[in-house]
Write a protein that holds these residues in place. Sequence first.
Motif, PDB file in Angstrom:
ATOM      1  N   LEU A  10      -1.963  -8.456  14.677  1.00 48.01           N
ATOM      2  CA  LEU A  10      -2.131  -7.697  13.439  1.00 48.01           C
ATOM      3  C   LEU A  10      -0.907  -6.824  13.171  1.00 48.01           C
ATOM      4  O   LEU A  10      -0.417  -6.743  12.039  1.00 48.01           O
ATOM      5  N   GLY A  11      -0.386  -6.181  14.202  1.00 45.75           N
ATOM      6  CA  GLY A  11       0.788  -5.328  14.054  1.00 45.75           C
ATOM      7  C   GLY A  11       2.031  -6.109  13.667  1.00 45.75           C
ATOM      8  O   GLY A  11       2.781  -5.710  12.773  1.00 45.75           O
ATOM      9  N   ILE A  12       2.262  -7.249  14.324  1.00 47.82           N
ATOM     10  CA  ILE A  12       3.421  -8.080  13.993  1.00 47.82           C
ATOM     11  C   ILE A  12       3.293  -8.609  12.573  1.00 47.82           C
ATOM     12  O   ILE A  12       4.252  -8.588  11.801  1.00 47.82           O
ATOM     13  N   SER A  13       2.103  -9.058  12.219  1.00 47.01           N
ATOM     14  CA  SER A  13       1.889  -9.607  10.868  1.00 47.01           C
ATOM     15  C   SER A  13       2.079  -8.546   9.797  1.00 47.01           C
ATOM     16  O   SER A  13       2.789  -8.773   8.806  1.00 47.01           O
ATOM     17  N   SER A  14       1.454  -7.391   9.982  1.00 40.04           N
ATOM     18  CA  SER A  14       1.558  -6.355   8.949  1.00 40.04           C
ATOM     19  C   SER A  14       2.980  -5.801   8.858  1.00 40.04           C
ATOM     20  O   SER A  14       3.475  -5.551   7.757  1.00 40.04           O
ATOM     21  N   ALA A  15       3.671  -5.649   9.988  1.00 42.54           N
ATOM     22  CA  ALA A  15       5.052  -5.170   9.951  1.00 42.54           C
ATOM     23  C   ALA A  15       5.973  -6.195   9.296  1.00 42.54           C
ATOM     24  O   ALA A  15       6.867  -5.835   8.528  1.00 42.54           O
ATOM     25  N   SER A  16       5.725  -7.471   9.552  1.00 47.04           N
ATOM     26  CA  SER A  16       6.542  -8.518   8.927  1.00 47.04           C
ATOM     27  C   SER A  16       6.294  -8.588   7.427  1.00 47.04           C
ATOM     28  O   SER A  16       7.243  -8.694   6.631  1.00 47.04           O
ATOM     29  N   ILE A  17       5.026  -8.525   7.021  1.00 46.99           N
ATOM     30  CA  ILE A  17       4.699  -8.540   5.588  1.00 46.99           C
ATOM     31  C   ILE A  17       5.272  -7.302   4.904  1.00 46.99           C
ATOM     32  O   ILE A  17       5.810  -7.378   3.799  1.00 46.99           O
ATOM     33  N   CYS A  18       5.192  -6.180   5.562  1.00 53.77           N
ATOM     34  CA  CYS A  18       5.751  -4.938   5.016  1.00 53.77           C
ATOM     35  C   CYS A  18       7.257  -5.054   4.852  1.00 53.77           C
ATOM     36  O   CYS A  18       7.818  -4.636   3.837  1.00 53.77           O
ATOM     37  N   ASP A  73       3.336   0.934  -0.102  1.00 57.06           N
ATOM     38  CA  ASP A  73       4.067   1.338   1.106  1.00 57.06           C
ATOM     39  C   ASP A  73       3.185   2.215   1.996  1.00 57.06           C
ATOM     40  O   ASP A  73       3.157   2.050   3.218  1.00 57.06           O
ATOM     41  N   LEU A  74       2.473   3.133   1.376  1.00 57.38           N
ATOM     42  CA  LEU A  74       1.583   4.012   2.132  1.00 57.38           C
ATOM     43  C   LEU A  74       0.458   3.220   2.791  1.00 57.38           C
ATOM     44  O   LEU A  74       0.082   3.490   3.930  1.00 57.38           O
ATOM     45  N   PHE A  75      -0.076   2.202   2.097  1.00 55.86           N
ATOM     46  CA  PHE A  75      -1.116   1.351   2.668  1.00 55.86           C
ATOM     47  C   PHE A  75      -0.606   0.645   3.923  1.00 55.86           C
ATOM     48  O   PHE A  75      -1.274   0.631   4.962  1.00 55.86           O
ATOM     49  N   PHE A  76       0.595   0.053   3.844  1.00 55.88           N
ATOM     50  CA  PHE A  76       1.167  -0.623   5.007  1.00 55.88           C
ATOM     51  C   PHE A  76       1.398   0.372   6.149  1.00 55.88           C
ATOM     52  O   PHE A  76       1.170   0.052   7.316  1.00 55.88           O
ATOM     53  N   ALA A  77       1.838   1.575   5.835  1.00 56.88           N
ATOM     54  CA  ALA A  77       2.074   2.590   6.862  1.00 56.88           C
ATOM     55  C   ALA A  77       0.763   2.996   7.539  1.00 56.88           C
ATOM     56  O   ALA A  77       0.717   3.156   8.768  1.00 56.88           O
ATOM     57  N   LEU A  78      -0.289   3.152   6.764  1.00 56.96           N
ATOM     58  CA  LEU A  78      -1.581   3.520   7.357  1.00 56.96           C
ATOM     59  C   LEU A  78      -2.157   2.396   8.200  1.00 56.96           C
ATOM     60  O   LEU A  78      -2.762   2.645   9.253  1.00 56.96           O
ATOM     61  N   VAL A 129      -1.119   1.133  15.852  1.00 56.42           N
ATOM     62  CA  VAL A 129      -0.329   1.843  16.870  1.00 56.42           C
ATOM     63  C   VAL A 129      -1.202   2.829  17.640  1.00 56.42           C
ATOM     64  O   VAL A 129      -1.096   2.932  18.863  1.00 56.42           O
ATOM     65  N   VAL A 130      -2.070   3.544  16.959  1.00 52.24           N
ATOM     66  CA  VAL A 130      -2.959   4.496  17.644  1.00 52.24           C
ATOM     67  C   VAL A 130      -3.857   3.761  18.637  1.00 52.24           C
ATOM     68  O   VAL A 130      -4.061   4.229  19.762  1.00 52.24           O
ATOM     69  N   LYS A 131      -4.360   2.598  18.251  1.00 52.50           N
ATOM     70  CA  LYS A 131      -5.197   1.818  19.176  1.00 52.50           C
ATOM     71  C   LYS A 131      -4.395   1.386  20.394  1.00 52.50           C
ATOM     72  O   LYS A 131      -4.889   1.425  21.520  1.00 52.50           O
ATOM     73  N   ILE A 132      -3.153   0.969  20.180  1.00 46.90           N
ATOM     74  CA  ILE A 132      -2.320   0.528  21.303  1.00 46.90           C
ATOM     75  C   ILE A 132      -1.914   1.708  22.181  1.00 46.90           C
ATOM     76  O   ILE A 132      -1.826   1.584  23.401  1.00 46.90           O
ATOM     77  N   LEU A 133      -1.679   2.878  21.588  1.00 43.29           N
ATOM     78  CA  LEU A 133      -1.290   4.048  22.377  1.00 43.29           C
ATOM     79  C   LEU A 133      -2.394   4.485  23.337  1.00 43.29           C
ATOM     80  O   LEU A 133      -2.120   5.125  24.353  1.00 43.29           O
ATOM     81  N   ILE A 185       8.896   5.300   9.642  1.00 44.79           N
ATOM     82  CA  ILE A 185       8.239   4.698   8.471  1.00 44.79           C
ATOM     83  C   ILE A 185       7.579   5.771   7.623  1.00 44.79           C
ATOM     84  O   ILE A 185       7.722   5.784   6.395  1.00 44.79           O
ATOM     85  N   PHE A 186       6.851   6.686   8.240  1.00 40.31           N
ATOM     86  CA  PHE A 186       6.180   7.729   7.465  1.00 40.31           C
ATOM     87  C   PHE A 186       7.177   8.675   6.796  1.00 40.31           C
ATOM     88  O   PHE A 186       6.948   9.117   5.676  1.00 40.31           O
TER      89      PHE A 186
END
Length: 115
Positions: free
Chosen positions: A12-20, A44-49, A55-59, A78-79
Amino acid sequence: MKKQTIATLDYLGISSASICLVHCLLFPLLPFIPIGISHNHYIDLFFALLGLFVVVKILKTNTKWYIKIILTVSMVIIFCSVFFTLLFHQHTSLLYFGGMGMIVGHVLNFKNQRH
């Protein structure tokens, strides 16, 4: 967390970062194409959220410290870029570096979880 859940978060992270990243590279070109689509800063804000959620889940997992630093610094970049865009209506190149950092961080995390 199970390895399967972490792998799903990385996908999900790779996909959303690539689409962003594709979104950020293509939308500045749209004013040159007369199709009537304008850039909305809230996308942009949607992709950042979405990235922040992953990232919070992975942390919260037992991921290596350098991967956590890469993902955290990328999210901060990004933010900062998104808030600068929302406040001043000017794009910065920081978003590209943050997006690339997110992709690199998720790929490293995915490879780390496979071992």
